[in-house]
Motif scaffolding. Structure first.
Motif, mmCIF file in Angstrom:
data_model
loop_
_atom_site.group_PDB
_atom_site.id
_atom_site.type_symbol
_atom_site.label_atom_id
_atom_site.label_comp_id
_atom_site.label_asym_id
_atom_site.label_seq_id
_atom_site.Cartn_x
_atom_site.Cartn_y
_atom_site.Cartn_z
ATOM 1 N N ALA A 67 0.838 -1.205 0.000
ATOM 2 C CA ALA A 67 0.000 0.000 0.000
ATOM 3 C C ALA A 67 0.871 1.252 0.000
ATOM 4 C CB ALA A 67 -0.914 0.012 1.215
ATOM 5 N N THR A 68 0.380 2.301 -0.638
ATOM 6 C CA THR A 68 1.067 3.588 -0.624
ATOM 7 C C THR A 68 0.533 4.395 0.549
ATOM 8 O OG1 THR A 68 1.219 3.559 -3.029
ATOM 9 C CG2 THR A 68 1.568 5.671 -1.953
ATOM 10 N N LYS A 69 1.420 4.763 1.482
ATOM 11 C CA LYS A 69 0.987 5.567 2.624
ATOM 12 C C LYS A 69 1.761 6.882 2.654
ATOM 13 C CE LYS A 69 4.002 3.825 6.242
ATOM 14 N NZ LYS A 69 4.060 3.303 7.596
ATOM 15 N N ASN A 70 1.280 7.812 3.456
ATOM 16 C CA ASN A 70 1.869 9.157 3.567
ATOM 17 C C ASN A 70 1.880 9.859 2.217
ATOM 18 O OD1 ASN A 70 2.361 8.375 6.206
ATOM 19 N ND2 ASN A 70 4.514 7.975 5.864
ATOM 20 N N SER A 71 0.877 9.590 1.406
ATOM 21 C CA SER A 71 0.826 10.193 0.073
ATOM 22 C C SER A 71 -0.020 11.463 0.097
ATOM 23 C CB SER A 71 0.265 9.186 -0.940
ATOM 24 O OG SER A 71 -1.051 8.816 -0.609
ATOM 25 N N TRP A 72 0.044 12.199 -0.977
ATOM 26 C CA TRP A 72 -0.718 13.421 -1.132
ATOM 27 C C TRP A 72 -2.169 13.069 -1.447
ATOM 28 C CZ3 TRP A 72 -1.748 18.088 -0.121
ATOM 29 C CH2 TRP A 72 -2.428 18.936 -0.990
ATOM 30 N N SER A 73 -3.104 13.742 -0.787
ATOM 31 C CA SER A 73 -4.528 13.462 -1.002
ATOM 32 C C SER A 73 -5.102 14.192 -2.206
ATOM 33 C CB SER A 73 -5.333 13.868 0.228
ATOM 34 O OG SER A 73 -5.308 15.285 0.373
ATOM 35 N N GLY A 74 -4.451 15.269 -2.599
ATOM 36 C CA GLY A 74 -5.026 16.081 -3.666
ATOM 37 C C GLY A 74 -6.214 16.887 -3.186
ATOM 38 N N GLY A 75 -6.215 17.230 -1.887
ATOM 39 C CA GLY A 75 -7.368 17.945 -1.372
ATOM 40 C C GLY A 75 -7.099 18.788 -0.145
ATOM 41 N N THR A 76 -8.168 19.424 0.312
ATOM 42 C CA THR A 76 -8.128 20.230 1.530
ATOM 43 C C THR A 76 -9.027 19.552 2.561
ATOM 44 O OG1 THR A 76 -9.999 21.608 0.870
ATOM 45 C CG2 THR A 76 -7.802 22.372 0.241
ATOM 46 N N VAL A 77 -8.665 19.718 3.828
ATOM 47 C CA VAL A 77 -9.451 19.094 4.886
ATOM 48 C C VAL A 77 -10.177 20.134 5.728
ATOM 49 C CG1 VAL A 77 -8.122 16.964 5.076
ATOM 50 C CG2 VAL A 77 -7.419 18.974 6.373
ATOM 51 N N LEU A 78 -11.219 19.656 6.351
ATOM 52 C CA LEU A 78 -12.047 20.427 7.259
ATOM 53 C C LEU A 78 -12.352 19.496 8.418
ATOM 54 C CD1 LEU A 78 -14.085 22.867 7.745
ATOM 55 C CD2 LEU A 78 -15.729 21.477 6.490
ATOM 56 N N VAL A 79 -12.237 19.986 9.639
ATOM 57 C CA VAL A 79 -12.515 19.176 10.811
ATOM 58 C C VAL A 79 -13.742 19.736 11.515
ATOM 59 C CG1 VAL A 79 -11.656 18.496 13.080
ATOM 60 C CG2 VAL A 79 -10.136 18.441 11.107
ATOM 61 N N ILE A 80 -14.690 18.865 11.810
ATOM 62 C CA ILE A 80 -15.896 19.260 12.531
ATOM 63 C C ILE A 80 -15.832 18.607 13.909
ATOM 64 C CG2 ILE A 80 -18.411 19.271 12.550
ATOM 65 C CD1 ILE A 80 -18.246 18.793 9.484
ATOM 66 N N PRO A 81 -15.688 19.396 14.970
ATOM 67 C CA PRO A 81 -15.549 18.819 16.312
ATOM 68 C C PRO A 81 -16.864 18.292 16.875
ATOM 69 C CG PRO A 81 -15.510 21.218 16.423
ATOM 70 C CD PRO A 81 -15.592 20.848 14.963
ATOM 71 N N ASN A 82 -16.716 17.451 17.892
ATOM 72 C CA ASN A 82 -17.832 16.974 18.715
ATOM 73 C C ASN A 82 -18.961 16.305 17.937
ATOM 74 O OD1 ASN A 82 -16.574 17.943 21.066
ATOM 75 N ND2 ASN A 82 -17.329 19.988 20.620
ATOM 76 N N ILE A 83 -18.597 15.327 17.123
ATOM 77 C CA ILE A 83 -19.594 14.536 16.408
ATOM 78 C C ILE A 83 -19.654 13.156 17.061
ATOM 79 C CG2 ILE A 83 -20.194 13.442 14.216
ATOM 80 C CD1 ILE A 83 -20.531 16.452 14.081
ATOM 81 N N GLN A 84 -20.824 12.779 17.508
ATOM 82 C CA GLN A 84 -20.994 11.446 18.069
ATOM 83 C C GLN A 84 -21.055 10.452 16.911
ATOM 84 O OE1 GLN A 84 -24.647 10.771 20.252
ATOM 85 N NE2 GLN A 84 -23.593 9.402 21.685
ATOM 86 N N GLY A 85 -20.273 9.389 17.016
ATOM 87 C CA GLY A 85 -20.198 8.421 15.926
ATOM 88 C C GLY A 85 -21.547 7.908 15.462
ATOM 89 N N LYS A 86 -22.458 7.681 16.388
ATOM 90 C CA LYS A 86 -23.746 7.122 15.978
ATOM 91 C C LYS A 86 -24.619 8.135 15.247
ATOM 92 C CE LYS A 86 -26.224 7.592 20.387
ATOM 93 N NZ LYS A 86 -26.864 6.801 21.453
ATOM 94 N N GLN A 87 -24.215 9.421 15.204
ATOM 95 C CA GLN A 87 -24.918 10.396 14.377
ATOM 96 C C GLN A 87 -24.653 10.151 12.897
ATOM 97 O OE1 GLN A 87 -23.107 13.825 16.615
ATOM 98 N NE2 GLN A 87 -25.127 14.706 16.294
ATOM 99 N N LEU A 88 -23.552 9.483 12.599
ATOM 100 C CA LEU A 88 -23.156 9.205 11.218
ATOM 101 C C LEU A 88 -23.818 7.893 10.802
ATOM 102 C CD1 LEU A 88 -19.392 10.107 11.707
ATOM 103 C CD2 LEU A 88 -21.241 11.597 10.903
ATOM 104 N N THR A 89 -25.084 7.970 10.445
ATOM 105 C CA THR A 89 -25.876 6.771 10.192
ATOM 106 C C THR A 89 -25.717 6.198 8.784
ATOM 107 O OG1 THR A 89 -27.770 8.173 9.628
ATOM 108 C CG2 THR A 89 -27.614 7.392 11.915
ATOM 109 N N SER A 90 -25.082 6.942 7.895
ATOM 110 C CA SER A 90 -24.822 6.454 6.538
ATOM 111 C C SER A 90 -23.751 7.320 5.900
ATOM 112 C CB SER A 90 -26.097 6.498 5.685
ATOM 113 O OG SER A 90 -26.449 7.840 5.402
ATOM 114 N N GLN A 91 -23.217 6.844 4.805
ATOM 115 C CA GLN A 91 -22.245 7.621 4.035
ATOM 116 C C GLN A 91 -22.869 8.948 3.615
ATOM 117 O OE1 GLN A 91 -18.972 6.475 2.469
ATOM 118 N NE2 GLN A 91 -18.856 8.691 2.363
ATOM 119 N N ALA A 92 -24.107 8.913 3.154
ATOM 120 C CA ALA A 92 -24.786 10.134 2.694
ATOM 121 C C ALA A 92 -24.945 11.146 3.820
ATOM 122 C CB ALA A 92 -26.147 9.786 2.094
#
Length: 189
Positions: A99-124
């Motif tokens: 596997a290729t690791k530590n590679s460039w993503s080709g993107g920008t990131v955004l972090v959203i704090p304080n999200i409970q995992g079970k709130q993420l009920t689907s990919q959508a």
């Protein structure tokens, strides 16, 4: 006699199913990543290396998940821009598994704090949260939940570099970030 045996079998099968479902739901987990090292500034732009770790007892587990979905963590979002890797970014590497690791993503990131995992009920749902916050915070649409394979190269995985704006909540090394994985069951949903 047949009806008695059938009724006993149905009750037994029903109990077995109840026990197995309860055991599976007792400790639902999803995969998380962390930040490695300090942010790297190249040509006045900030880049951060996000990835999996094997620190115990809470290290990344991309196969079964490592963090209970009842916990609150930051959600790692990415917007792929297909930008070329910046000159000065450390080179990627290949794992013993190829596997290729530590590679460039080709993107920008955004972090959203304080999200409970079970709130993420689907990919959508996860992608929609990222997209909405991206529109509000950056005035840009197209953010989605970051994914294990978002790096570049053959069989990208395990970690990637991305451009970050500002401090990204202090980038505390002890912080963990919800990250999707598209080929394993270690997602919050």
């Amino acid at each position: 006699m047949f009806n008695k045996i059938l009724a006993t079998s149905v009750v037994t099968v029903g109990l077995m199913m109840t026990v197995s479902i309860s055991a599976a739901q007792a400790n639902p987990k999803a995969m998380t990543w962390k930040v490695f090292g300090k942010p790297l500034v190249v040509n006045s732009k900030t880049y951060v290396l996000f990835g999996s770790d094997n620190e115990q007892p809470d290290g990344t587990n991309p196969y079964e998940g490592d963090t209970n979905i009842n916990e609150y963590r930051s959600l790692l979002c990415i917007k792929k821009t297909n930008a070329l890797a910046p000159v000065g970014l450390p080179p990627s590497s290949i794992t013993p598994g190829g596997a290729t690791k530590n590679s460039w993503s080709g993107g920008t990131v955004l972090v959203i704090p304080n999200i409970q995992g079970k709130q993420l009920t689907s990919q959508a749902v996860a992608d929609n949260i990222c997209n909405q916050v991206g529109q509000i915070v950056r005035g840009v649409s197209g953010y989605r939940m970051a994914e294990f394979h978002d790096g570049t190269g053959i069989y990208a995985g395990w970690s990637f570099w991305a451009q970050a704006y500002g401090d990204i909540n202090g980038l505390a090394r002890c912080s963990r970030y919800w990250v999707n994985i598209n080929d394993q069951p270690a997602t919050p949903w």
